[in-house]
Enzyme design. Structure first.
Site, mmCIF file in Angstrom:
data_model
loop_
_atom_site.group_PDB
_atom_site.id
_atom_site.type_symbol
_atom_site.label_atom_id
_atom_site.label_comp_id
_atom_site.label_asym_id
_atom_site.label_seq_id
_atom_site.Cartn_x
_atom_site.Cartn_y
_atom_site.Cartn_z
ATOM 1 N N SER A 91 -7.166 14.467 -7.221
ATOM 2 C CA SER A 91 -8.216 14.126 -6.325
ATOM 3 C C SER A 91 -7.366 14.564 -4.886
ATOM 4 C CB SER A 91 -8.422 12.744 -6.403
ATOM 5 O OG SER A 91 -9.463 12.541 -5.359
ATOM 6 N N ARG A 114 -4.632 10.356 -4.214
ATOM 7 C CA ARG A 114 -4.558 11.142 -3.163
ATOM 8 C C ARG A 114 -2.893 11.432 -3.088
ATOM 9 N NH1 ARG A 114 -7.913 11.453 1.034
ATOM 10 N NH2 ARG A 114 -9.781 10.402 1.001
ATOM 11 N N TYR A 124 -11.229 0.633 -5.757
ATOM 12 C CA TYR A 124 -12.267 0.259 -5.491
ATOM 13 C C TYR A 124 -13.119 -1.147 -5.536
ATOM 14 C CZ TYR A 124 -13.497 5.407 -5.782
ATOM 15 O OH TYR A 124 -13.366 6.577 -5.421
ATOM 16 N N ASP A 139 -17.278 7.922 -12.310
ATOM 17 C CA ASP A 139 -16.027 7.787 -11.254
ATOM 18 C C ASP A 139 -15.711 6.720 -10.806
ATOM 19 O OD1 ASP A 139 -14.121 9.536 -10.132
ATOM 20 O OD2 ASP A 139 -15.029 8.794 -8.710
ATOM 21 N N GLY A 161 -21.376 11.530 3.416
ATOM 22 C CA GLY A 161 -21.481 10.115 3.908
ATOM 23 C C GLY A 161 -23.205 9.266 4.360
ATOM 24 N N ARG A 186 -19.166 1.940 -4.433
ATOM 25 C CA ARG A 186 -19.981 0.726 -3.873
ATOM 26 C C ARG A 186 -20.469 -0.142 -4.745
ATOM 27 N NH1 ARG A 186 -20.792 5.561 -0.594
ATOM 28 N NH2 ARG A 186 -20.011 5.263 1.460
#
Length: 314
Positions: free
Chosen positions: A165, A136, A61, A56, A221, A22
């Site tokens: 991951s 993924r 992103y 990370d 979250g 973020r």
């Protein structure tokens, strides 16, 4: 901050990692605005100054902007590159890229893995990634092709260590049989409201093979922190509310926030779980580090585990 080895690699990492999802945009699809980028920059520097050494990232992103922003901080903060472990991920391809009509998909082809790494290095402005992970699972991924990509990147000095991951234990084992280098990390979702890794063999495999588990969304979250919301239409709303009551009780006993309780609970596991803190609030980033010094007892750990399960142990 205390440190630990990253799997069987030569790398040492902080017990908490900083997740950079973020730092450039608050959610997927949001435009990276100048004020948001300045806020993200402040968050990265706060994490570095608080002792986080594992950062990370991933190529997706903020469509690469998180890597670009992090690279700018690396260049501007003297000595930072030599002090931190830079991790990134690849394999997620978004819809309509590179051609209109292309579906959202995963891609572990050698060509894509190598090119993605080179693109990440360019955005970051560095010559080598310390850790490179497959983001993924690609259902069409060929372990031989993945091993070839990893070997090329390692031999060219572009990546030091490799991991995965969101990876099933069976897939990780299949990949390891073909990769000449050890896979040193598996990043999965783990928290007091996401317990799958305790039951599906992921943490057992990490213990047995000396693989470092990294926990994304370790605070559920935001649902586990003060001020975090639980949706009333969530079928597990009552259980989560009870869990938070138990966490508050433990927090009062230990003199710490719910955030610290959540992270200390993960840190207590013998596999060496590394929670990835994703807050962009410098105060919260610093508060989280208190979890590293908290030695949670077995009794408190199981009290929280039972509350997370929503029923007593058999």
């Amino acid at each position: 901050m205390q440190t630990q080895p990253l799997g069987t690699s030569s790398l040492s990492i902080s017990r908490l990692g900083y997740g950079c999802w973020r730092i450039a945009a608050p959610y997927e699809g949001a435009e990276p605005r100048p004020d948001r980028l300045a806020h993200g920059r402040e968050a990265v520097i706060a994490a570095y100054e608080a002792g986080y050494t594992l950062f990370d990232l991933a190529d997706v992103y903020a469509d690469g902007m998180s890597e670009t922003l992090f690279g700018e901080v690396l260049r501007d903060v003297s000595g930072m590159r030599e002090s931190v472990v830079v991790a990134s991920k690849c394999g997620v391809r978004k819809a309509n890229q590179p051609h209109t009509g292309d579906p959202y998909r995963y891609d572990f082809s050698k060509e894509y893995v190598v090119r993605s790494c080179e693109d990440s290095l360019q955005r970051l402005g560095i010559e080598r990634l310390d850790l490179y992970q497959l983001h993924r699972p690609d259902f069409l991924g060929d372990p031989n092709e993945i091993a070839a990509a990893f070997s090329q990147l390692h031999d060219q000095g572009k990546v030091l260590a490799f991991g995965v991951s969101n990876c099933r234990t069976s897939l990780l084992s299949a990949l390891q049989k073909h990769c000449p280098m050890p896979l040193v990390a598996n990043q999965v979702e783990i928290s007091l409201i996401q317990l799958a890794a305790f039951h599906d063999g992921v943490l057992d495999q990490c213990l047995g093979e000396r693989i470092t588990p990294m926990a994304w969304s370790p605070l559920g979250g935001g649902r586990l922190v003060q001020g975090g919301s639980i949706e009333l239409n969530d079928p597990h709303c009552a259980k989560k509310a009870k869990l938070r009551e138990t966490m508050d009780h433990v927090g009062r006993e230990l003199g710490c926030s719910r955030t610290v309780v959540s992270l200390a609970w993960l840190l207590r596991h013998p596999s060496g779980i590394v929670p990835l803190v994703g807050s962009t609030n410098p105060e919260n980033i610093r508060d989280a580090t208190r979890a590293v010094e908290l030695n949670m007892s077995r009794e408190v750990w199981y009290r929280l585990f039972e509350a997370a399960l929503g029923h007593r142990l058999p």
